[in-house]
Design a protein around this motif. Structure first.
Motif, short mmCIF file in Angstrom:
data_model
loop_
_atom_site.label_atom_id
_atom_site.label_comp_id
_atom_site.label_asym_id
_atom_site.label_seq_id
_atom_site.Cartn_x
_atom_site.Cartn_y
_atom_site.Cartn_z
N ALA A 141 56.40 24.50 9.90
CA ALA A 141 57.00 23.66 10.94
C ALA A 141 56.51 22.23 10.88
CB ALA A 141 56.71 24.26 12.31
N TYR A 142 55.31 22.03 10.35
CA TYR A 142 54.74 20.68 10.32
C TYR A 142 54.93 19.98 8.97
CZ TYR A 142 52.44 21.84 14.73
OH TYR A 142 52.19 22.20 16.03
N LYS A 143 55.47 20.70 7.98
CA LYS A 143 55.56 20.12 6.64
C LYS A 143 56.43 18.87 6.55
CE LYS A 143 54.08 23.42 3.19
NZ LYS A 143 54.40 24.18 1.99
N PRO A 144 57.62 18.83 7.16
CA PRO A 144 58.44 17.62 7.03
C PRO A 144 57.72 16.38 7.56
CG PRO A 144 59.78 19.43 7.83
CD PRO A 144 58.36 19.91 7.87
N GLY A 145 57.09 16.49 8.73
CA GLY A 145 56.38 15.35 9.29
C GLY A 145 55.16 14.97 8.48
N ALA A 146 54.42 15.98 8.02
CA ALA A 146 53.21 15.73 7.24
C ALA A 146 53.54 15.12 5.89
CB ALA A 146 52.43 17.03 7.05
N THR A 147 54.63 15.57 5.29
CA THR A 147 55.05 15.02 4.00
C THR A 147 55.50 13.58 4.15
OG1 THR A 147 55.76 17.24 3.30
CG2 THR A 147 56.57 15.38 2.01
N ALA A 148 56.19 13.29 5.25
CA ALA A 148 56.62 11.91 5.50
C ALA A 148 55.41 11.00 5.68
CB ALA A 148 57.51 11.86 6.75
N ALA A 149 54.41 11.47 6.42
CA ALA A 149 53.20 10.66 6.63
C ALA A 149 52.48 10.41 5.31
CB ALA A 149 52.28 11.36 7.62
N ARG A 150 52.45 11.42 4.44
CA ARG A 150 51.83 11.25 3.12
C ARG A 150 52.59 10.20 2.31
NH1 ARG A 150 51.18 16.27 -0.90
NH2 ARG A 150 53.43 16.46 -0.60
N GLU A 151 53.91 10.28 2.33
CA GLU A 151 54.69 9.31 1.57
C GLU A 151 54.51 7.90 2.13
OE1 GLU A 151 58.65 10.08 0.44
OE2 GLU A 151 58.31 12.21 0.03
N TYR A 152 54.39 7.81 3.46
CA TYR A 152 54.21 6.49 4.05
C TYR A 152 52.85 5.91 3.67
CZ TYR A 152 53.92 2.59 7.19
OH TYR A 152 53.75 1.32 7.68
N LEU A 153 51.82 6.74 3.61
CA LEU A 153 50.50 6.26 3.16
C LEU A 153 50.61 5.67 1.75
CD1 LEU A 153 47.44 5.91 3.23
CD2 LEU A 153 47.22 8.34 2.62
N ASN A 154 51.35 6.33 0.87
CA ASN A 154 51.52 5.83 -0.49
C ASN A 154 52.27 4.49 -0.50
OD1 ASN A 154 50.15 7.96 -1.71
ND2 ASN A 154 51.99 9.23 -1.82
N ILE A 155 53.23 4.34 0.41
CA ILE A 155 53.95 3.07 0.54
C ILE A 155 53.00 1.98 1.04
CG2 ILE A 155 55.72 1.87 1.90
CD1 ILE A 155 57.29 4.58 1.88
N LEU A 156 52.20 2.34 2.03
CA LEU A 156 51.30 1.37 2.65
C LEU A 156 50.24 0.86 1.67
CD1 LEU A 156 51.14 0.14 5.46
CD2 LEU A 156 49.57 1.98 6.13
N LYS A 157 49.89 1.68 0.71
CA LYS A 157 48.89 1.26 -0.28
C LYS A 157 49.34 0.06 -1.10
CE LYS A 157 46.63 5.76 -0.80
NZ LYS A 157 46.48 6.97 -1.65
#
Length: 217
Positions: free
Chosen positions: A129-145
């Motif tokens: 249930a939390y995977k879509p949100g958690a995956t989005a946050a991970r991708e955003y961290l990579n963008i933010l880098k």
């Protein structure tokens, strides 16, 4: 300090709002529904805003010392993955347009490494249930880098932020960069109240510029 806070009525944001005003900071809370803001303080200004409206956000952010984003489209939102990435990108761009240099955003614990090359979100035990949100946050961290203009910080909460710690504010915690902080019982746990403490501590005395960090007991 003057702080623009996104998501001030949410699970994390509401505690950040309390912590900020308790420490004497002036807060502009940007929310979808101003009627949901229950805190009353002479330090608080409430503004209705849409995270997808970049120009509107930029105008609200202008003149603040820092933008703190506790934005979450809602764990039950079927579009959480797309909305998190779109909203976060808008907030980031609005911060740049406003002239504010400091940007702190709260992401998930899913991108923390629990073993070399293995992130929490990729383990079989991670709740679907939390995977879509958690995956989005991970991708955003990579963008933010790749963000060079802003003095950004990405904060990953402890793994067990939701369990058994409600109402606890110790005022103490330990930090790490990319690996979870575990206690003597092998648990990565932190109350939302102490997550707010960590956020405001980093706001007042930045230690993690252009870095991700995590906090737990």
């Amino acid at each position: 300090m003057k702080v623009a806070l996104i998501g001030a009525t949410g699970f994390v944001g509401s505690h950040v709002l309390t912590e900020l005003t308790n420490r004497g900071h002036e807060v502009t809370a940007i929310v979808r529904d101003p009627s949901k803001v229950t805190l009353s303080s002479p330090l608080l200004t409430v503004k209705q805003g849409d995270v997808f409206n970049t120009e509107e956000l930029a105008a609200i952010f202008k003149g603040n010392d820092i933008v703190i984003s506790a934005y979450n489209p809602g764990w039950t939102n079927p579009n959480i993955y797309a909305d998190f990435l779109k909203g976060s990108a808008s907030i980031q761009e609005a911060t740049k347009k406003s002239g504010v240099k400091r940007y702190l955003t709260v992401g998930g614990a899913g991108s923390l490494e629990i073993a070399p090359g293995l992130q929490l979100v990729d383990t079989p035990e991670f709740p679907e249930a939390y995977k879509p949100g958690a995956t989005a946050a991970r991708e955003y961290l990579n963008i933010l880098k790749n963000e060079t203009e802003l003095d950004w910080t990405f904060l990953s909460p402890a793994i067990e932020m939701h369990q058994g710690t409600a109402g606890v504010r110790r005022g103490t915690y330990r930090t790490a960069l990319n690996n979870p902080v575990f206690d003597e019982n092998g648990r990565s746990i932190l109350s939302v109240e102490d997550l707010a403490v960590a956020i405001v501590d980093e706001t007042e005395q930045p230690k993690y510029i252009k870095k991700r960090f995590t906090a737990a007991y």
